[in-house]
Design a protein around this motif. Structure first.
Motif, PDB file in Angstrom:
ATOM      1  N   MET A   1      19.709  -4.880 -31.318  1.00 26.86           N
ATOM      2  CA  MET A   1      18.325  -4.524 -30.963  1.00 26.86           C
ATOM      3  C   MET A   1      17.896  -5.314 -29.715  1.00 26.86           C
ATOM      4  SD  MET A   1      16.763  -2.352 -33.194  1.00 26.86           S
ATOM      5  CE  MET A   1      15.025  -2.734 -33.382  1.00 26.86           C
ATOM      6  N   ASP A   2      16.978  -4.744 -28.967  1.00 24.72           N
ATOM      7  CA  ASP A   2      16.430  -5.418 -27.798  1.00 24.72           C
ATOM      8  C   ASP A   2      15.448  -6.510 -28.246  1.00 24.72           C
ATOM      9  OD1 ASP A   2      17.102  -3.119 -25.558  1.00 24.72           O
ATOM     10  OD2 ASP A   2      16.667  -2.329 -27.544  1.00 24.72           O
ATOM     11  N   GLU A   3      15.018  -7.313 -27.282  1.00 24.47           N
ATOM     12  CA  GLU A   3      14.059  -8.360 -27.636  1.00 24.47           C
ATOM     13  C   GLU A   3      12.613  -7.933 -27.435  1.00 24.47           C
ATOM     14  OE1 GLU A   3      14.951 -12.117 -25.970  1.00 24.47           O
ATOM     15  OE2 GLU A   3      16.820 -12.291 -27.081  1.00 24.47           O
ATOM     16  N   THR A   4      12.419  -6.921 -26.602  1.00 20.41           N
ATOM     17  CA  THR A   4      11.063  -6.399 -26.430  1.00 20.41           C
ATOM     18  C   THR A   4      11.108  -4.872 -26.545  1.00 20.41           C
ATOM     19  OG1 THR A   4      11.276  -6.161 -24.037  1.00 20.41           O
ATOM     20  CG2 THR A   4      10.413  -8.263 -24.832  1.00 20.41           C
TER      21      THR A   4
ATOM     22  N   HIS B   1      12.101   3.175 -26.928  1.00 24.92           N
ATOM     23  CA  HIS B   1      11.754   3.068 -28.347  1.00 24.92           C
ATOM     24  C   HIS B   1      10.732   4.111 -28.768  1.00 24.92           C
ATOM     25  CE1 HIS B   1      13.387  -1.186 -28.070  1.00 24.92           C
ATOM     26  NE2 HIS B   1      14.019  -0.674 -29.099  1.00 24.92           N
ATOM     27  N   GLY B   2      10.206   4.861 -27.812  1.00 24.74           N
ATOM     28  CA  GLY B   2       9.207   5.870 -28.168  1.00 24.74           C
ATOM     29  C   GLY B   2       9.610   7.276 -27.801  1.00 24.74           C
ATOM     30  N   ASN B   3      10.873   7.498 -27.430  1.00 24.17           N
ATOM     31  CA  ASN B   3      11.229   8.810 -26.859  1.00 24.17           C
ATOM     32  C   ASN B   3      11.779   9.808 -27.858  1.00 24.17           C
ATOM     33  OD1 ASN B   3      13.805   7.944 -27.354  1.00 24.17           O
ATOM     34  ND2 ASN B   3      14.500   7.968 -25.224  1.00 24.17           N
ATOM     35  N   GLY B   4      11.844   9.446 -29.119  1.00 23.49           N
ATOM     36  CA  GLY B   4      12.354  10.381 -30.122  1.00 23.49           C
ATOM     37  C   GLY B   4      13.853  10.288 -30.312  1.00 23.49           C
ATOM     38  N   GLY B   5      14.530   9.485 -29.495  1.00 23.56           N
ATOM     39  CA  GLY B   5      15.990   9.428 -29.535  1.00 23.56           C
ATOM     40  C   GLY B   5      16.523   8.295 -30.396  1.00 23.56           C
TER      41      GLY B   5
ATOM     42  N   LEU C   1      14.511   1.646 -34.215  1.00 26.91           N
ATOM     43  CA  LEU C   1      13.289   0.851 -34.374  1.00 26.91           C
ATOM     44  C   LEU C   1      12.593   1.210 -35.680  1.00 26.91           C
ATOM     45  CD1 LEU C   1      11.073  -1.044 -33.052  1.00 26.91           C
ATOM     46  CD2 LEU C   1       9.967   1.081 -32.346  1.00 26.91           C
ATOM     47  N   ILE C   2      12.455   2.508 -35.918  1.00 23.89           N
ATOM     48  CA  ILE C   2      11.726   2.957 -37.108  1.00 23.89           C
ATOM     49  C   ILE C   2      12.470   2.539 -38.370  1.00 23.89           C
ATOM     50  CG2 ILE C   2      11.066   5.040 -38.375  1.00 23.89           C
ATOM     51  CD1 ILE C   2      10.286   6.224 -35.646  1.00 23.89           C
ATOM     52  N   GLU C   3      13.786   2.685 -38.356  1.00 23.16           N
ATOM     53  CA  GLU C   3      14.530   2.351 -39.574  1.00 23.16           C
ATOM     54  C   GLU C   3      14.603   0.846 -39.796  1.00 23.16           C
ATOM     55  OE1 GLU C   3      18.226   4.439 -39.314  1.00 23.16           O
ATOM     56  OE2 GLU C   3      17.257   6.375 -39.661  1.00 23.16           O
ATOM     57  N   GLN C   4      14.858   0.092 -38.711  1.00 23.13           N
ATOM     58  CA  GLN C   4      15.094  -1.340 -38.895  1.00 23.13           C
ATOM     59  C   GLN C   4      13.810  -2.152 -39.003  1.00 23.13           C
ATOM     60  OE1 GLN C   4      17.976  -2.496 -35.852  1.00 23.13           O
ATOM     61  NE2 GLN C   4      19.049  -0.591 -36.265  1.00 23.13           N
ATOM     62  N   VAL C   5      12.762  -1.724 -38.326  1.00 24.42           N
ATOM     63  CA  VAL C   5      11.535  -2.517 -38.342  1.00 24.42           C
ATOM     64  C   VAL C   5      10.529  -1.967 -39.346  1.00 24.42           C
ATOM     65  CG1 VAL C   5       9.582  -3.337 -36.983  1.00 24.42           C
ATOM     66  CG2 VAL C   5      11.866  -3.258 -35.970  1.00 24.42           C
TER      67      VAL C   5
ATOM     68  N   PRO D   1       6.848  -8.117 -27.768  1.00 20.26           N
ATOM     69  CA  PRO D   1       8.007  -8.810 -28.359  1.00 20.26           C
ATOM     70  C   PRO D   1       8.386  -8.216 -29.715  1.00 20.26           C
ATOM     71  CG  PRO D   1       6.267 -10.357 -27.713  1.00 20.26           C
ATOM     72  CD  PRO D   1       5.682  -8.985 -27.624  1.00 20.26           C
ATOM     73  N   LEU D   2       9.659  -7.938 -29.877  1.00 17.76           N
ATOM     74  CA  LEU D   2      10.133  -7.319 -31.106  1.00 17.76           C
ATOM     75  C   LEU D   2       9.949  -8.250 -32.306  1.00 17.76           C
ATOM     76  CD1 LEU D   2      11.337  -4.527 -31.549  1.00 17.76           C
ATOM     77  CD2 LEU D   2      13.553  -5.617 -31.731  1.00 17.76           C
ATOM     78  N   ALA D   3      10.142  -9.556 -32.097  1.00 16.20           N
ATOM     79  CA  ALA D   3       9.999 -10.501 -33.209  1.00 16.20           C
ATOM     80  C   ALA D   3       8.558 -10.504 -33.725  1.00 16.20           C
ATOM     81  CB  ALA D   3      10.403 -11.904 -32.760  1.00 16.20           C
ATOM     82  N   LEU D   4       7.609 -10.393 -32.810  1.00 16.34           N
ATOM     83  CA  LEU D   4       6.203 -10.368 -33.212  1.00 16.34           C
ATOM     84  C   LEU D   4       5.894  -9.069 -33.950  1.00 16.34           C
ATOM     85  CD1 LEU D   4       3.430 -11.665 -33.197  1.00 16.34           C
ATOM     86  CD2 LEU D   4       3.087 -10.822 -30.857  1.00 16.34           C
ATOM     87  N   LEU D   5       6.468  -7.977 -33.476  1.00 15.73           N
ATOM     88  CA  LEU D   5       6.284  -6.694 -34.165  1.00 15.73           C
ATOM     89  C   LEU D   5       6.804  -6.791 -35.595  1.00 15.73           C
ATOM     90  CD1 LEU D   5       5.492  -3.681 -34.125  1.00 15.73           C
ATOM     91  CD2 LEU D   5       7.824  -3.186 -33.358  1.00 15.73           C
ATOM     92  N   GLU D   6       7.968  -7.406 -35.743  1.00 16.04           N
ATOM     93  CA  GLU D   6       8.553  -7.520 -37.084  1.00 16.04           C
ATOM     94  C   GLU D   6       7.666  -8.355 -38.003  1.00 16.04           C
ATOM     95  OE1 GLU D   6      12.552  -8.828 -35.940  1.00 16.04           O
ATOM     96  OE2 GLU D   6      13.266  -6.855 -36.579  1.00 16.04           O
ATOM     97  N   GLU D   7       7.114  -9.416 -37.453  1.00 14.12           N
ATOM     98  CA  GLU D   7       6.218 -10.282 -38.231  1.00 14.12           C
ATOM     99  C   GLU D   7       4.973  -9.500 -38.674  1.00 14.12           C
ATOM    100  OE1 GLU D   7       3.347 -13.831 -36.812  1.00 14.12           O
ATOM    101  OE2 GLU D   7       5.366 -13.949 -36.006  1.00 14.12           O
ATOM    102  N   ILE D   8       4.429  -8.707 -37.762  1.00 14.84           N
ATOM    103  CA  ILE D   8       3.212  -7.948 -38.060  1.00 14.84           C
ATOM    104  C   ILE D   8       3.487  -6.866 -39.096  1.00 14.84           C
ATOM    105  CG2 ILE D   8       1.639  -6.245 -37.037  1.00 14.84           C
ATOM    106  CD1 ILE D   8       1.726  -8.004 -34.465  1.00 14.84           C
ATOM    107  N   VAL D   9       4.633  -6.199 -38.964  1.00 19.68           N
ATOM    108  CA  VAL D   9       4.959  -5.134 -39.922  1.00 19.68           C
ATOM    109  C   VAL D   9       5.224  -5.739 -41.298  1.00 19.68           C
ATOM    110  CG1 VAL D   9       6.555  -3.267 -40.484  1.00 19.68           C
ATOM    111  CG2 VAL D   9       5.782  -3.565 -38.133  1.00 19.68           C
ATOM    112  N   ALA D  10       5.843  -6.925 -41.326  1.00 19.08           N
ATOM    113  CA  ALA D  10       6.066  -7.598 -42.615  1.00 19.08           C
ATOM    114  C   ALA D  10       4.733  -7.942 -43.272  1.00 19.08           C
ATOM    115  CB  ALA D  10       6.908  -8.860 -42.412  1.00 19.08           C
ATOM    116  N   SER D  11       3.789  -8.398 -42.474  1.00 17.43           N
ATOM    117  CA  SER D  11       2.475  -8.749 -42.992  1.00 17.43           C
ATOM    118  C   SER D  11       1.750  -7.500 -43.498  1.00 17.43           C
ATOM    119  CB  SER D  11       1.678  -9.432 -41.878  1.00 17.43           C
ATOM    120  OG  SER D  11       0.321  -9.509 -42.198  1.00 17.43           O
ATOM    121  N   LEU D  12       1.869  -6.407 -42.730  1.00 21.34           N
ATOM    122  CA  LEU D  12       1.275  -5.128 -43.139  1.00 21.34           C
ATOM    123  C   LEU D  12       1.872  -4.676 -44.475  1.00 21.34           C
ATOM    124  CD1 LEU D  12       0.708  -2.153 -40.708  1.00 21.34           C
ATOM    125  CD2 LEU D  12       1.667  -1.756 -42.971  1.00 21.34           C
ATOM    126  N   ALA D  13       3.191  -4.789 -44.586  1.00 23.30           N
ATOM    127  CA  ALA D  13       3.862  -4.346 -45.808  1.00 23.30           C
ATOM    128  C   ALA D  13       3.421  -5.186 -47.002  1.00 23.30           C
ATOM    129  CB  ALA D  13       5.379  -4.424 -45.627  1.00 23.30           C
ATOM    130  N   ALA D  14       3.290  -6.497 -46.794  1.00 20.55           N
ATOM    131  CA  ALA D  14       2.871  -7.375 -47.895  1.00 20.55           C
ATOM    132  C   ALA D  14       1.452  -7.036 -48.335  1.00 20.55           C
ATOM    133  CB  ALA D  14       2.967  -8.843 -47.462  1.00 20.55           C
TER     134      ALA D  14
END
Lengths: 331, 331
Positions: B1-4, B9-13, B19-23, B99-112
């Motif tokens: 995965m990329d870092e940012t 990441h938004g083109n449907g490909g 991104l959708i599956e892993q994050v 930043p991808l790491a920040l996105l992951e943190e936010i999605v984890a918080s959303l999920a919790a």
């Protein structure tokens, strides 16, 4: 009212209330702007939900605008799932400085598209983004619909030997939006294909051999083909000569080095059908205004996978999965 | 995965799928990322729908982040309507370079936050905004819930003489976000009040004299008071001394010239109760962790309207409707 959107239009106070009542509620059939949540009534059946963000730039383009596009994009996700779309929610993020007259035009277009598709906007939200933190206007719509229980449509229903049917020329939306940007110094007569696909999906739903439908949006027809290959584990073989592409779209793509198979459509459906149903489905679509150019374009269950295309001279070309984004903010 | 986040990441490909599956899907309990629309099952009752955009800046702040805030804000709109929240849809607009790491943190918080509130994210959408056309990350959530049929909660149920009960100190979210911006050169210990209000609303729903509940968000307590005055046609009289405001919040507001009554909360409820139920409601809230500071703060049916506040020395002060936006991107 002011002439442009200001931060005060998003603060929860008097001006936001005025904006919501005068611009949104007035055109959207006066949904209750006072409630935190809106009650909806659902008929018997399986309830389906879909959500989509819309960021197209420019916000108006030949053949549509972001308002109508947002309704069509959301309604179409329900339509291809075999559902009757019933309700929408609408969240707007508007950049400070956005012209109010343009907002009114877009909301009117959105409202007209919703009326035509038979859906009601029942809940909404408005945020204003400070100048430089938005891109004009973004919408997110959520659609709720109902389909008959036991509907067997789905990627899992696809079998080797099934036929691929596309409802019309591909890539027009991508090219129309690209030309509307004028970033290329080109002008063309290509109009977006953005439309509700409800007439198309409704025509196929009674056919017993219908396996699956999907609207080709971001990433175009090639991306839907990859999604089917991935979801079924079967390769797809497409016939290049059979795939409808408008001459003007083809010309622009040739000039700029784009492949129309990867460009967004917003009103085209790819249907997968049992072989014995394929001709009936083609005839059903050909009899509709938006299906006159429908064509059978390929078969499920090919080697090598995932997506191969037979060229007019009989060679085989691998269609790779989309990598780089050719055109951001296309939908 | 990329870092940012990149446009791809938004083109449907392929990269968008990764991104959708892993994050997203991995943290949100693997919703079906292949379908156009998601089936949901609804229990008997009246179905309610709400939608909300979230644009808070910065995306993390003391006491929360945009992910948890988005869940709480959406769930709370259903909770104050007397509904049990069941399903969410999630649309993300992410700026290129995020930043991808920040996105992951936010999605984890959303999920919790979603897990804690008992709701499932059933559908999603991801768009990438080119650099300079977004503000980091924006979310739009739609919530679907069910309440018992015949629920009489609503602004229309409010009667003159009814009592106003607030669940806790107001303005903390607004101050916490403002301080997190560091734009003021101030540092404080104020934490956002962002939280699910389900325990609070659940405690009042059995009370027969409960008329109406609303969570005070944009525009704060004063704005909810105005909405009640507007919706009922009755003036409201608030008792300034009774309104809970944390000392640290009051100090920051005094320094910067803000009125905490107009600042956003994201976990406070204003409830309207029949006079004979008011004390029981207060006791019910005081017994909960988020309701320890709950207080009866006023009465419906006052002259002159729409919203008047009695000051500690007995004078009357008109609370005007919010005009200019003190704090954009607060929620």
């Amino acid at each position: 009212m002011d002439e442009t959107i200001t931060l005060a239009h998003g603060n929860g106070g008097r001006r936001m209330r005025a904006l919501i009542e005068q611009v949104f509620a007035a055109r959207l059939g006066q949904p209750d702007t006072q409630a935190d949540a809106a009650p909806i009534t659902l008929p018997e059946g399986e309830v389906l939900v879909t959500t989509d963000g819309f960021t197209v730039q420019p916000v108006t383009f030949p053949g549509g605008d972001i308002g109508a596009l947002a309704v069509h994009g959301t309604v179409n996700d329900l339509a291809v799932s075999g559902a009757t779309p019933l309700y929408l929610t609408l969240a707007a993020m508007i950049e400070e400085g956005f012209p109010l007259a343009l907002l009114e035009e877009i909301v009117a277009s959105l409202a007209a598209a919703a009326r035509a598709a038979g859906v009601r906007v029942v809940a909404g939200d408005t945020k204003v983004l400070p100048r430089g933190q938005g891109g004009g206007i973004y919408f997110t719509l959520t659609g709720i619909g109902v389909r008959p229980r036991g509907c067997a449509l789905g990627i899992g229903a696809i079998r080797p030997g099934d036929k691929l049917l596309v409802s019309g020329p591909v890539g027009d939306h991508g090219v129309a939006v690209m030309l509307a940007r004028e970033a290329f110094g080109l002008r063309g007569d290509v109009r977006s294909d953005a439309a509700s696909v409800l007439p198309l999906t409704g025509a196929l739903l009674p056919l017993p051999g219908l396996r699956f439908m999907r609207d080709a949006t971001r990433g175009g027809l090639a991306t839907v083909a990859h999604e089917i290959a991935l979801g079924t584990g079967h390769g797809l073989l497409l016939e290049e000569e059979a795939i409808p592409v408008r001459e003007s779209t083809r010309a622009v793509c040739a000039m700029l080095g784009y492949d129309p198979l990867y460009l967004a459509c917003e009103g085209r459906v790819l249907a997968v059908l049992a072989p014995e149903t394929a001709e009936a489905a083609l005839a059903a679509w050909n009899s509709l205004p938006d299906g006159k150019a429908a064509a059978l374009i390929g078969t499920v269950g090919a080697d090598p996978g995932p997506v191969t295309m037979r060229t007019p001279i009989g060679g085989l070309r691998i269609l790779p999965e989309l990598e780089e984004d050719a055109l951001p903010r296309i939908c």
